[in-house]
Design a protein around this motif. Structure first.
Motif, PDB file in Angstrom:
ATOM      1  N   ARG A 116       0.841  -1.202   0.000  1.00 38.64           N
ATOM      2  CA  ARG A 116       0.000   0.000   0.000  1.00 38.64           C
ATOM      3  C   ARG A 116       0.875   1.251   0.000  1.00 38.64           C
ATOM      4  NH1 ARG A 116      -4.446   1.349  -1.483  1.00 38.64           N
ATOM      5  NH2 ARG A 116      -5.194   2.467   0.367  1.00 38.64           N
ATOM      6  N   TRP A 117       1.986   1.229   0.733  1.00 34.64           N
ATOM      7  CA  TRP A 117       2.914   2.362   0.713  1.00 34.64           C
ATOM      8  C   TRP A 117       3.415   2.613  -0.707  1.00 34.64           C
ATOM      9  CZ3 TRP A 117       8.290   2.170  -0.418  1.00 34.64           C
ATOM     10  CH2 TRP A 117       8.978   3.372  -0.189  1.00 34.64           C
ATOM     11  N   ALA A 118       3.790   1.545  -1.390  1.00 32.42           N
ATOM     12  CA  ALA A 118       4.246   1.679  -2.775  1.00 32.42           C
ATOM     13  C   ALA A 118       3.130   2.223  -3.665  1.00 32.42           C
ATOM     14  CB  ALA A 118       4.730   0.325  -3.301  1.00 32.42           C
ATOM     15  N   GLU A 119       1.916   1.738  -3.448  1.00 33.45           N
ATOM     16  CA  GLU A 119       0.770   2.184  -4.246  1.00 33.45           C
ATOM     17  C   GLU A 119       0.504   3.673  -4.037  1.00 33.45           C
ATOM     18  OE1 GLU A 119      -4.032   1.297  -4.431  1.00 33.45           O
ATOM     19  OE2 GLU A 119      -2.681  -0.295  -3.741  1.00 33.45           O
ATOM     20  N   HIS A 120       0.601   4.142  -2.789  1.00 31.96           N
ATOM     21  CA  HIS A 120       0.383   5.569  -2.497  1.00 31.96           C
ATOM     22  C   HIS A 120       1.336   6.450  -3.292  1.00 31.96           C
ATOM     23  CE1 HIS A 120      -2.474   4.523   0.456  1.00 31.96           C
ATOM     24  NE2 HIS A 120      -1.669   4.322   1.478  1.00 31.96           N
ATOM     25  N   HIS A 121       2.558   5.946  -3.520  1.00 31.46           N
ATOM     26  CA  HIS A 121       3.570   6.731  -4.218  1.00 31.46           C
ATOM     27  C   HIS A 121       3.659   6.387  -5.709  1.00 31.46           C
ATOM     28  CE1 HIS A 121       5.327   8.638  -0.652  1.00 31.46           C
ATOM     29  NE2 HIS A 121       5.126   7.493  -0.019  1.00 31.46           N
ATOM     30  N   SER A 122       2.771   5.508  -6.166  1.00 31.33           N
ATOM     31  CA  SER A 122       2.788   5.052  -7.570  1.00 31.33           C
ATOM     32  C   SER A 122       4.111   4.374  -7.913  1.00 31.33           C
ATOM     33  CB  SER A 122       2.526   6.229  -8.524  1.00 31.33           C
ATOM     34  OG  SER A 122       1.261   6.789  -8.285  1.00 31.33           O
TER      35      SER A 122
END
Length: 369
Positions: free
Chosen positions: A153-159
């Protein structure tokens, strides 16, 4: 009307950006991009896939850094123009928009400042993260899956592109282990401060006595190294096993033995890979990761020998780095930096930038002491 405080804060942002740009050396990055672009269009580049990968990776990483820095610079210029228009029109809504963007820019500058602290040998690299459940039974395997989701999810937040390479599901809840890759510049530098033992304390959803349960999960972070392909691994030093990829509950997810497990006999290092489409692809990915681990192990042994010869002992991080409390007080606390959050749901949803930034600052402080 925008006040003196706004002007002072905007000047501070410009000053900080100028310092960061100087440290980053944009002119040098531009020259390196030009060199990589010239190599990328050279005939026969892909005759050597390893070399081609190094060129394309080096180019994309540098382009991303320049784009981020110049994007922030453009936002600063745009904010100045927007502020002037808002004052001319004396429009309250526009002024609120200006102040909101000012706060976002201040946060962006903090993130860039933290990145300037990432000067380690491998900090600019992409990261390979492995999460393993520890003591605690079903709670531990469930916790490991919660951490996996947190980082994805952290990676997803930052694309950020995240690719799960291997997952070993538990017989009950959650996962025994999982390995994933985040291929963006400085992924290793940022996530390396997450390495260590994480502890979860909560009322177990798997027990009937409503007792508090403590469980553990380990996080390992290593850089993804192109030069790791230079590590020579004799065939006699490895054992290769193939098997069918499996999903939750042990169910098979394909009908062929495409998953690969490589054991490095001299060190006992085991690498599993099952998420590529073919056995050949999984073996290649597993060998690359094994080579990276062996290269890092070699460097760690060399560093340990140097410390032994020097007769000095430096401060260590310790093993347990963070506690997550999901009963009574709702709290997540980092044991090294003291940074904490009373919103564990947000943390498990990937809102961990503040923990990462605090960890990087703490590490930088420890190195400079």
């Amino acid at each position: 009307m925008l006040d003196i405080d706004f002007s002072a804060r905007l000047r501070a942002i410009r000053s900080t950006y100028a310092d960061i740009a100087a440290v980053t050396d944009l002119a040098k990055l531009d020259r390196e991009i030009a060199e990589f672009e010239e190599q990328a269009v050279a005939p026969g580049l892909w005759d050597d896939p390893a070399a081609a990968q190094k060129v394309t990776s080096g180019l994309s990483h540098r382009q991303a850094r320049v784009k981020k820095l110049r994007g922030v610079e453009q936002r600063i210029d745009d904010l100045e123009v927007l502020a002037e228009l808002a004052q001319e029109m004396e429009d309250a809504d526009s002024e609120r928009e200006v102040m909101a963007e000012l706060e976002l820019l201040e946060k962006a500058m903090q993130d860039l400042e933290v990145q300037t602290m990432l000067g380690g040998e491998y900090d600019e690299r992409a990261a390979v993260v492995t999460i393993r459940s520890g003591a605690g039974g079903d709670d531990a395997t469930d916790f490991a899956e919660m951490l996996l989701r947190m980082y994805l999810r952290w990676a997803e937040h930052h694309s950020y592109p995240a690719k799960v390479l291997d997952t070993s599901y538990a017989e009950g809840a959650g996962i025994k282990s999982a390995t994933f890759e985040i291929d963006v510049p400085f992924a290793f530098g940022k996530l390396s401060v997450e390495a260590g033992t994480h502890r979860l304390a909560r009322i177990s959803p798997f027990g009937s006595a409503d007792k508090r349960q403590t469980s553990f999960a380990g996080v390992e972070v290593i850089p993804l190294l192109e030069e790791a392909t230079e590590v020579d691994i004799p065939e006699l030093d490895i054992r290769v096993d193939v098997y069918r990829s499996s999903g939750p509950g042990g169910q098979s997810v394909n009908t062929t033995d495409s998953a690969v497990r490589i054991t490095h006999i001299p060190t006992g290092i085991v690498i599993s890979m099952q998420n590529e489409k073919s056995q050949i692809q999984n073996r290649a990915a597993a060998m690359r990761l094994l080579q990276t681990r062996l290269l890092l192990l070699q460097k760690e042994q060399e560093a340990a020998k140097k410390k032994e010869l020097a007769g000095s002992v430096t401060a260590s991080w310790g093993d347990q780095i963070r506690s997550y409390f999901l009963y009574g007080q709702q709290l997540v606390k980092d044991l090294r930096t003291g940074h904490e959050s009373t919103q564990p749901d947000s943390v498990f949803d990937g809102e961990i930038d503040a923990f990462i930034a605090a960890g990087i600052r703490w590490r930088s402080l420890m190195k400079n002491q």
